[in-house]
Motif scaffolding. Structure first.
Motif, PDB file in Angstrom:
ATOM      1  N   LYS A   2       0.848  -1.184   0.000  1.00 14.80           N
ATOM      2  CA  LYS A   2       0.000   0.000   0.000  1.00 14.80           C
ATOM      3  C   LYS A   2       0.896   1.251   0.000  1.00 14.80           C
ATOM      4  CE  LYS A   2      -3.503   0.052   3.048  1.00 14.80           C
ATOM      5  NZ  LYS A   2      -4.159   0.304   4.363  1.00 14.80           N
ATOM      6  N   ILE A   3       0.476   2.280  -0.732  1.00 15.24           N
ATOM      7  CA  ILE A   3       1.219   3.555  -0.695  1.00 15.24           C
ATOM      8  C   ILE A   3       0.315   4.635  -0.134  1.00 15.24           C
ATOM      9  CG2 ILE A   3       2.468   5.301  -2.026  1.00 15.24           C
ATOM     10  CD1 ILE A   3       3.191   3.217  -4.045  1.00 15.24           C
ATOM     11  N   LEU A   4       0.853   5.393   0.784  1.00 14.54           N
ATOM     12  CA  LEU A   4       0.110   6.518   1.366  1.00 14.54           C
ATOM     13  C   LEU A   4       0.687   7.822   0.809  1.00 14.54           C
ATOM     14  CD1 LEU A   4      -2.013   7.358   3.587  1.00 14.54           C
ATOM     15  CD2 LEU A   4      -0.054   7.656   5.111  1.00 14.54           C
ATOM     16  N   VAL A   5      -0.207   8.702   0.355  1.00 16.79           N
ATOM     17  CA  VAL A   5       0.238   9.988  -0.178  1.00 16.79           C
ATOM     18  C   VAL A   5      -0.482  11.133   0.545  1.00 16.79           C
ATOM     19  CG1 VAL A   5       0.498  11.427  -2.235  1.00 16.79           C
ATOM     20  CG2 VAL A   5       0.597   8.939  -2.457  1.00 16.79           C
ATOM     21  N   PRO A   6       0.199  11.802   1.446  1.00  9.33           N
ATOM     22  CA  PRO A   6      -0.385  12.979   2.085  1.00  9.33           C
ATOM     23  C   PRO A   6      -0.382  14.151   1.102  1.00  9.33           C
ATOM     24  CG  PRO A   6       1.358  12.001   3.436  1.00  9.33           C
ATOM     25  CD  PRO A   6       1.475  11.418   2.062  1.00  9.33           C
ATOM     26  N   THR A  60      -4.836   8.422  -0.190  1.00  9.37           N
ATOM     27  CA  THR A  60      -4.371   9.795  -0.025  1.00  9.37           C
ATOM     28  C   THR A  60      -5.019  10.399   1.210  1.00  9.37           C
ATOM     29  OG1 THR A  60      -4.114  11.937  -1.104  1.00  9.37           O
ATOM     30  CG2 THR A  60      -6.111  10.729  -1.644  1.00  9.37           C
ATOM     31  N   VAL A  61      -4.272  11.263   1.882  1.00  5.78           N
ATOM     32  CA  VAL A  61      -4.757  11.841   3.142  1.00  5.78           C
ATOM     33  C   VAL A  61      -4.431  13.324   3.163  1.00  5.78           C
ATOM     34  CG1 VAL A  61      -2.603  11.142   4.293  1.00  5.78           C
ATOM     35  CG2 VAL A  61      -4.580  11.731   5.683  1.00  5.78           C
ATOM     36  N   GLN A  71      -9.656  18.834  -2.772  1.00  6.16           N
ATOM     37  CA  GLN A  71      -8.369  18.338  -3.267  1.00  6.16           C
ATOM     38  C   GLN A  71      -8.313  16.811  -3.166  1.00  6.16           C
ATOM     39  OE1 GLN A  71      -8.610  21.456  -1.705  1.00  6.16           O
ATOM     40  NE2 GLN A  71      -8.266  22.201  -3.783  1.00  6.16           N
ATOM     41  N   LEU A  72      -8.925  16.256  -2.102  1.00  4.26           N
ATOM     42  CA  LEU A  72      -8.947  14.796  -1.992  1.00  4.26           C
ATOM     43  C   LEU A  72      -9.758  14.204  -3.146  1.00  4.26           C
ATOM     44  CD1 LEU A  72      -9.375  14.425   1.870  1.00  4.26           C
ATOM     45  CD2 LEU A  72      -7.365  13.798   0.515  1.00  4.26           C
ATOM     46  N   ARG A  73     -10.844  14.867  -3.501  1.00  4.50           N
ATOM     47  CA  ARG A  73     -11.672  14.413  -4.619  1.00  4.50           C
ATOM     48  C   ARG A  73     -10.832  14.441  -5.906  1.00  4.50           C
ATOM     49  NH1 ARG A  73     -15.646  11.245  -3.393  1.00  4.50           N
ATOM     50  NH2 ARG A  73     -16.666  12.574  -1.853  1.00  4.50           N
ATOM     51  N   GLY A  79      -6.583   9.022  -9.525  1.00  6.49           N
ATOM     52  CA  GLY A  79      -6.328   7.583  -9.462  1.00  6.49           C
ATOM     53  C   GLY A  79      -6.129   6.991  -8.081  1.00  6.49           C
ATOM     54  N   ALA A  80      -6.204   7.802  -7.025  1.00  3.47           N
ATOM     55  CA  ALA A  80      -6.123   7.222  -5.682  1.00  3.47           C
ATOM     56  C   ALA A  80      -7.371   6.369  -5.438  1.00  3.47           C
ATOM     57  CB  ALA A  80      -6.020   8.323  -4.633  1.00  3.47           C
ATOM     58  N   ASP A  81      -7.221   5.319  -4.632  1.00  3.84           N
ATOM     59  CA  ASP A  81      -8.350   4.421  -4.400  1.00  3.84           C
ATOM     60  C   ASP A  81      -9.289   4.926  -3.315  1.00  3.84           C
ATOM     61  OD1 ASP A  81      -7.623   2.135  -6.171  1.00  3.84           O
ATOM     62  OD2 ASP A  81      -5.791   2.277  -4.971  1.00  3.84           O
ATOM     63  N   ARG A  82      -8.708   5.490  -2.268  1.00  8.08           N
ATOM     64  CA  ARG A  82      -9.559   6.082  -1.238  1.00  8.08           C
ATOM     65  C   ARG A  82      -8.843   7.239  -0.575  1.00  8.08           C
ATOM     66  NH1 ARG A  82      -8.545   3.602   3.658  1.00  8.08           N
ATOM     67  NH2 ARG A  82      -7.018   1.953   3.351  1.00  8.08           N
ATOM     68  N   ALA A  83      -9.605   8.011   0.195  1.00  9.22           N
ATOM     69  CA  ALA A  83      -9.046   9.220   0.784  1.00  9.22           C
ATOM     70  C   ALA A  83      -9.458   9.336   2.238  1.00  9.22           C
ATOM     71  CB  ALA A  83      -9.526  10.440   0.005  1.00  9.22           C
ATOM     72  N   ILE A  84      -8.602  10.032   2.979  1.00  7.49           N
ATOM     73  CA  ILE A  84      -8.885  10.292   4.398  1.00  7.49           C
ATOM     74  C   ILE A  84      -8.711  11.784   4.630  1.00  7.49           C
ATOM     75  CG2 ILE A  84      -8.172   9.797   6.779  1.00  7.49           C
ATOM     76  CD1 ILE A  84      -6.769   7.248   5.622  1.00  7.49           C
ATOM     77  N   LEU A  85      -9.684  12.389   5.295  1.00  8.01           N
ATOM     78  CA  LEU A  85      -9.514  13.775   5.724  1.00  8.01           C
ATOM     79  C   LEU A  85      -9.385  13.789   7.234  1.00  8.01           C
ATOM     80  CD1 LEU A  85      -9.527  16.863   5.299  1.00  8.01           C
ATOM     81  CD2 LEU A  85     -12.005  16.788   5.569  1.00  8.01           C
TER      82      LEU A  85
END
Ligand SMILES: Cc1cc2nc3c(=O)[nH]c(=O)nc-3n(C[C@H](O)[C@H](O)[C@H](O)COP(=O)(O)OP(=O)(O)OC[C@H]3O[C@@H](n4cnc5c(N)ncnc54)[C@H](O)[C@@H]3O)c2cc1C
Lengths: 250, 308
Positions: A2-6, A60-61, A71-73, A79-85
């Protein structure tokens, strides 16, 4: 893996910001906002690693107020699969941001975190390095090339004297420089699809991490103004001015 | 307040930033100690010892510090930190890579790109690509700062400090140095040059940079570039001047075929004299130029070289 992108919501890079009348900050009313360009490069790199089959999921977070969902949208459309705010109305200091991200990393367990090297608003260039320290992970900052092989990330870094390549044991932190890639544009179908992808909203308070503002802004002023000079008509006039008026050449 | 300064060096040579960090450190009115870490750095320690204002040079010589990787060096500084109130490094790629890692290990913030030290806890720094200047106060117990060395003078070579060897070792199983490509140049370093001539997208190719070289030779200048010229592969990345590249403030900056985007201006608008050569008379670069010459750079540059 998994890759996390802030990612960070910042003023668009084309906007020339102005200091407000009260000299407490810059005037951001009706100013266009966007994903920080370096964060966009980070997202692009993560998406490419997924397309190559190296990453299985890109999360992405962002940390900030409700509006960061925009911006998360965009990140989801890219192409990110899901997002966290991580919702926070006030702006935590850089160390607190890194601590919040550490908590996200602990929850999500990514093999790689890719961040932008610097946000073009604060110009701090700190978050990735701080996060690496807090996690005890290796760091590859200012990356212009990233290859994942076996259990390592090979990172070519843009440094003052040229380029340096390091091999980092995963999990690791990578921060992006301009030459890493050229981010794509979101296609219309992907923008539509992104509307159905999930954004998890977590209140800062629910993460149980003390958030500080230990760097207080006392005053913000415009830079010393530089007056436009003159136009010279010829090379001869230029050389003459540099010699006799500006006295900067012999 | 006692200050620990991180010294950068390369091939046994101390870099010029340390002498400037020492004059920044004077503002804290305490002792200044300088840390030299590396795998072969006794000669560097000697050079540091001669700088004015140094009360002690700490030398950590071990293969684990080769290439000054952030993982072991940050642990070393964390171990030393209890003796200091302030930790300084330059805003170079080395300082920017290392110091936030140190700050986080110490559970404090870092203040980046300091251009003025007002008091022991109040600092001035540009942000928003230099379009705003902030005065910030740090409430943290230790001050960890990266310094824009262009804003400070160098101290003289009149010191005679004691050199102390450290035997601390932090084996690094996490990051391995593979290789480096150093851009070789007989010219002055961009951040130290008195004169800089930079080319942008208007140069059209890497080969055309020879037009700048002839002039640079005559002026003893360094060569710089815009992001567009680097992205296009005309010149290597370490020539990029700007918000996210190098910040320069020479006596004379000549911008050739560069439009003057906010991000480029952020890196050079503190130059003493700015010359712009551009065929577009409305290019924003002319708004900051002391002397502007509108015309085709391919005609102008050979004339300029001939007339210098
Ligand atoms: C996150 C981010 C960070 C950035 N960081 C930096 C940075 O650190 N440094 C930086 O420089 N940029 C940076 N940029 C890029 C910046 O926004 C501009 O795109 C870039 O500076 C443009 O480079 P340029 O002026 O060479 O090219 P252009 O804007 O294309 O300008 C070329 C100029 O050359 C002139 N010209 C063309 N032919 C001739 C001729 N024959 N004779 C005379 N003049 C000619 C044209 O009139 C034009 O003005 C960054 C951008 C982003 C988004």
């Amino acid at each position: 893996m998994k890759i996390l992108v802030p990612i960070k919501r910042v003023v668009d890079y084309n906007v020339k910001v102005k200091v407000n009348r009260e000299e407490t900050g810059v005037d951001l009313t009706n100013v266009k906002m966007a994903i920080n360009p370096f964060c966009e490069i980070a997202l692009e790199e993560a998406i490419r690693l997924k397309e190559k089959g190296i990453a299985s999921e890109v999360v992405t977070v962002s940390i900030g107020p409700q509006v960061c969902q925009e911006q998360l949208r965009t990140g989801l459309a890219l192409g990110a699969d899901r997002a966290i705010l991580i919702e926070s109305e006030q702006a935590p200091d850089a160390l607190s941001i890194a601590k919040l991200l550490r908590q996200v990393v602990e929850n999500e367990q990514p093999g790689l975190v890719i961040l932008g090297k610097q946000a073009i608003d604060s110009d701090n260039n700190q978050t990735g390095q701080m996060l690496a320290a807090l996690l005890g992970w290796p760091q590859g900052t200012f990356a212009s090339k990233l290859e994942v092989k076996d259990n390592e990330a090979w990172v070519t870094r843009e440094v003052d004297g040229g380029l340096q390549t390091l091999a980092l044991t995963l999990p690791a932190i990578v921060t992006t420089d301009l030459r890493l890639n050229e981010p794509r544009y979101a296609s219309l179908p992907n923008i539509m699809k992104a509307k159905r992808k999930p954004i998890d909203v977590i209140a800062v308070a629910d993460l149980g991490i003390a958030v500080n503002s230990n760097v207080q802004t006392i005053k913000v002023t415009p830079p010393a103004k530089r007056e436009a000079g003159i136009k010279v008509a010829s090379v001869a006039e230029l050389v003459e001015k540099l010699k006799n008026e500006a006295k900067v050449i012999g | 307040m006692n200050v620990l300064i991180y010294a950068e060096h390369e091939h046994g040579q101390l870099k010029g930033e340390t002498a400037k960090l020492l004059s920044a450190a004077e503002r804290f009115a305490g002792e200044s100690h300088v840390l030299v870490a590396g795998d072969n750095c006794q000669a560097v320690a000697e050079q540091v010892a001669h700088l004015a204002g140094v009360s002690k040079v700490l030398v950590a010589e071990h293969s684990c510090y080769a290439h000054q990787l952030a993982e072991p060096v940050s642990q070393l500084i964390e171990q030393l930190a209890s003796d200091y109130d302030v930790i300084l490094a330059a805003s170079t790629t080395t300082g920017k890579n290392l110091l936030p890692r140190v700050a986080a290990l110490l559970d404090v913030n870092q203040i980046s790109d300091v251009i003025e030290i007002q008091t022991a806890d109040t600092f001035v720094r540009p942000f928003y690509a230099g379009n705003a200047i902030a005065t910030v106060k740090s409430l943290d117990s230790k001050k960890v700062l990266t310094i824009r060395t262009a804003a400070f003078d160098s101290v003289l070579n009149t010191g005679q400090a004691e050199i102390v060897s450290l035997d601390k070792v932090f084996e690094n199983g996490q990051s391995r140095f593979i290789d480096e490509t150093q851009t070789k140049s007989a010219r002055p370093e961009l951040t130290a040059a008195d004169v800089i001539i930079s080319g942008g997208r208007g140069m059209q190719s890497g080969e055309n940079f020879v037009l700048l070289e002839g002039i640079a030779d005559k002026l003893g200048a360094a060569i710089g570039a815009s992001r567009a010229a680097v992205d296009a592969g005309f010149v290597p990345n370490d020539l990029q001047v700007g918000q996210t590249g190098k910040i320069v403030a020479p006596n004379l900056y000549i911008a050739v075929g560069i439009s003057g985007a906010i991000q480029h201006l952020a890196g050079m608008k503190d130059s003493k004299i700015i010359v712009a050569i551009n065929k577009d008379e409305d290019a924003p670069i002319f708004q900051v130029a002391d002397y502007g010459l509108v015309g085709d750079l391919f005609e102008i540059l050979p004339q300029l070289e001939a007339q210098l």
